[in-house]
Motif scaffolding. Structure first.
Motif, PDB file in Angstrom:
ATOM      1  N   ILE A 169       0.862  -1.182   0.000  1.00  0.00           N
ATOM      2  CA  ILE A 169       0.000   0.000   0.000  1.00  0.00           C
ATOM      3  C   ILE A 169       0.897   1.230   0.000  1.00  0.00           C
ATOM      4  N   PRO A 170       0.843   2.021  -1.056  1.00  0.00           N
ATOM      5  CA  PRO A 170       1.703   3.208  -1.109  1.00  0.00           C
ATOM      6  C   PRO A 170       1.407   4.178   0.037  1.00  0.00           C
ATOM      7  N   LYS A 171       2.444   4.892   0.466  1.00  0.00           N
ATOM      8  CA  LYS A 171       2.251   5.852   1.549  1.00  0.00           C
ATOM      9  C   LYS A 171       1.197   6.899   1.179  1.00  0.00           C
ATOM     10  N   GLY A 172       1.203   7.315  -0.084  1.00  0.00           N
ATOM     11  CA  GLY A 172       0.229   8.317  -0.510  1.00  0.00           C
ATOM     12  C   GLY A 172      -1.196   7.827  -0.366  1.00  0.00           C
ATOM     13  N   THR A 173      -1.406   6.543  -0.664  1.00  0.00           N
ATOM     14  CA  THR A 173      -2.744   5.962  -0.511  1.00  0.00           C
ATOM     15  C   THR A 173      -3.126   5.901   0.960  1.00  0.00           C
ATOM     16  N   LEU A 174      -2.169   5.476   1.794  1.00  0.00           N
ATOM     17  CA  LEU A 174      -2.452   5.415   3.224  1.00  0.00           C
ATOM     18  C   LEU A 174      -2.772   6.804   3.778  1.00  0.00           C
ATOM     19  N   SER A 175      -2.026   7.802   3.319  1.00  0.00           N
ATOM     20  CA  SER A 175      -2.241   9.152   3.853  1.00  0.00           C
ATOM     21  C   SER A 175      -3.649   9.638   3.546  1.00  0.00           C
ATOM     22  N   GLN A 176      -4.199   9.234   2.393  1.00  0.00           N
ATOM     23  CA  GLN A 176      -5.577   9.601   2.051  1.00  0.00           C
ATOM     24  C   GLN A 176      -6.578   8.785   2.850  1.00  0.00           C
ATOM     25  N   ARG A 177      -6.315   7.480   2.957  1.00  0.00           N
ATOM     26  CA  ARG A 177      -7.287   6.608   3.622  1.00  0.00           C
ATOM     27  C   ARG A 177      -7.399   6.892   5.109  1.00  0.00           C
ATOM     28  N   LEU A 178      -6.314   7.362   5.732  1.00  0.00           N
ATOM     29  CA  LEU A 178      -6.357   7.600   7.172  1.00  0.00           C
ATOM     30  C   LEU A 178      -7.174   8.834   7.532  1.00  0.00           C
ATOM     31  N   GLY A 182     -10.295  14.848   5.176  1.00  0.00           N
ATOM     32  CA  GLY A 182      -9.463  15.957   5.601  1.00  0.00           C
ATOM     33  C   GLY A 182      -8.188  16.039   4.795  1.00  0.00           C
ATOM     34  N   GLU A 183      -7.199  16.671   5.377  1.00  0.00           N
ATOM     35  CA  GLU A 183      -5.896  16.774   4.725  1.00  0.00           C
ATOM     36  C   GLU A 183      -5.193  15.426   4.801  1.00  0.00           C
ATOM     37  N   PRO A 184      -4.481  15.030   3.747  1.00  0.00           N
ATOM     38  CA  PRO A 184      -3.722  13.770   3.814  1.00  0.00           C
ATOM     39  C   PRO A 184      -2.777  13.774   5.006  1.00  0.00           C
ATOM     40  N   VAL A 185      -2.685  12.615   5.658  1.00  0.00           N
ATOM     41  CA  VAL A 185      -1.821  12.501   6.835  1.00  0.00           C
ATOM     42  C   VAL A 185      -0.363  12.585   6.399  1.00  0.00           C
ATOM     43  N   ASP A 186       0.400  13.374   7.142  1.00  0.00           N
ATOM     44  CA  ASP A 186       1.816  13.572   6.846  1.00  0.00           C
ATOM     45  C   ASP A 186       2.568  12.235   6.838  1.00  0.00           C
ATOM     46  N   PHE A 187       3.480  12.078   5.877  1.00  0.00           N
ATOM     47  CA  PHE A 187       4.237  10.835   5.777  1.00  0.00           C
ATOM     48  C   PHE A 187       5.025  10.548   7.052  1.00  0.00           C
ATOM     49  N   GLY A 188       5.569  11.608   7.666  1.00  0.00           N
ATOM     50  CA  GLY A 188       6.313  11.414   8.906  1.00  0.00           C
ATOM     51  C   GLY A 188       5.436  10.841  10.000  1.00  0.00           C
ATOM     52  N   ALA A 189       4.185  11.323  10.068  1.00  0.00           N
ATOM     53  CA  ALA A 189       3.255  10.810  11.074  1.00  0.00           C
ATOM     54  C   ALA A 189       2.934   9.345  10.798  1.00  0.00           C
ATOM     55  N   ILE A 190       2.797   8.988   9.510  1.00  0.00           N
ATOM     56  CA  ILE A 190       2.540   7.583   9.175  1.00  0.00           C
ATOM     57  C   ILE A 190       3.688   6.708   9.645  1.00  0.00           C
ATOM     58  N   GLU A 191       4.919   7.185   9.431  1.00  0.00           N
ATOM     59  CA  GLU A 191       6.086   6.388   9.848  1.00  0.00           C
ATOM     60  C   GLU A 191       6.087   6.176  11.359  1.00  0.00           C
ATOM     61  N   VAL A 192       5.686   7.197  12.112  1.00  0.00           N
ATOM     62  CA  VAL A 192       5.617   7.058  13.571  1.00  0.00           C
ATOM     63  C   VAL A 192       4.569   6.019  13.962  1.00  0.00           C
ATOM     64  N   HIS A 193       3.399   6.102  13.328  1.00  0.00           N
ATOM     65  CA  HIS A 193       2.332   5.145  13.647  1.00  0.00           C
ATOM     66  C   HIS A 193       2.746   3.718  13.273  1.00  0.00           C
ATOM     67  N   VAL A 194       3.416   3.569  12.137  1.00  0.00           N
ATOM     68  CA  VAL A 194       3.878   2.240  11.727  1.00  0.00           C
ATOM     69  C   VAL A 194       4.877   1.702  12.737  1.00  0.00           C
ATOM     70  N   SER A 195       5.780   2.571  13.193  1.00  0.00           N
ATOM     71  CA  SER A 195       6.781   2.146  14.185  1.00  0.00           C
ATOM     72  C   SER A 195       6.099   1.667  15.469  1.00  0.00           C
ATOM     73  N   ASN A 196       5.118   2.443  15.928  1.00  0.00           N
ATOM     74  CA  ASN A 196       4.399   2.063  17.151  1.00  0.00           C
ATOM     75  C   ASN A 196       3.615   0.763  16.944  1.00  0.00           C
ATOM     76  N   LEU A 197       3.020   0.629  15.768  1.00  0.00           N
ATOM     77  CA  LEU A 197       2.236  -0.576  15.475  1.00  0.00           C
ATOM     78  C   LEU A 197       3.139  -1.801  15.427  1.00  0.00           C
ATOM     79  N   ARG A 198       4.313  -1.636  14.863  1.00  0.00           N
ATOM     80  CA  ARG A 198       5.246  -2.766  14.794  1.00  0.00           C
ATOM     81  C   ARG A 198       5.626  -3.253  16.189  1.00  0.00           C
ATOM     82  N   ARG A 199       5.802  -2.346  17.121  1.00  0.00           N
ATOM     83  CA  ARG A 199       6.149  -2.745  18.490  1.00  0.00           C
ATOM     84  C   ARG A 199       5.038  -3.591  19.103  1.00  0.00           C
TER      85      ARG A 199
END
Length: 218
Positions: A169-178, A182-199
């Motif tokens: 799933i491309p980051k751009g698609t995720l930013s829209q789906r989240l 509203g405004e697409p979610v910032d890529f940096g914020a997605i990376e933080v959420h992915v990191s937390n989810l991985r833990r």
């Protein structure tokens, strides 16, 4: 899940929007074919609810156009046309389901979830990916039978990845789906959420495809 509703009836469209929002969906409501998107690439839409009799044409023609152009988003036709030939035209034309008006909202909700479940290649309301289990309707995720403490955004993220298991799933698609409205979610914020989810679910369950996006691995 984000829905696209194409319905010209003001009263029904308004009532349906409110009822589905109360069920936890986000909704974009359109009333004309002319306003409908030509494609859904990178779009947040998880399912389309499509009326047949629209002021500027037939919803079935729009359905056929979408399918010919490769649109694979789930589509549920909602219409007062109940004749067998109408239902066959809808299903043979590419609809995933055909619901005749008037219908009860709980039935429509159940059909939306059933369509989404089939697209995710799941047999029941409990989506299984090895030891990871997700219940979209209950907003519950478990790992090895233990309920995970996920934030709403983390749950939304893992659910979006689970909608297309084994696909990147491309980051751009995720930013829209989240945040579909509203405004697409910032890529940096997605990376933080992915990191937390991985833990919480195990780093090996979310694969990074460098320069593209993420993939849920069973």
């Amino acid at each position: 899940m984000h829905l696209l509703l194409i319905e010209d009836d003001l009263d029904l469209g308004r009532a349906l929007s409110q009822a589905l929002k109360a069920e936890g969906f986000s909704i974009e409501w359109l009333r004309r074919i002319a306003d409908a998107p030509r494609s859904f690439e990178g779009d947040a839409c998880g399912c389309v609810l499509l009326d047949v009799s629209l002021p500027d044409g037939s919803g079935l023609q729009l359905l056929s156009r979408w399918r010919r152009s490769g649109v694979t988003v789930p589509i549920v036709v909602i219409t007062a046309r109940s004749a067998l030939e109408d239902r066959l035209a809808g299903l043979d034309g590419g609809a995933d389901d055909y619901v005749v008006k008037p219908f009860a909202t709980p039935e429509l909700v159940a059909r939306i979830h059933a369509v989404r479940r089939r697209y995710a290649h799941q047999a029941s309301d409990v989506w299984a990916f090895g030891e990871l289990e997700i219940e979209p309707r209950s907003h519950v995720a478990r790992l090895g039978g233990v309920v995970l403490d996920l934030s709403p955004r983390e749950f939304q993220l893992v659910l979006e990845l689970a909608r297309e298991p084994g696909a990147v799933i491309p980051k751009g698609t995720l930013s829209q789906r989240l945040d579909p409205l509203g405004e697409p979610v910032d890529f940096g914020a997605i990376e933080v959420h992915v990191s937390n989810l991985r833990r919480k679910i195990g780093a090996e369950r979310i694969k990074t495809v460098r320069g593209v996006g993420y993939m849920l691995v069973s």
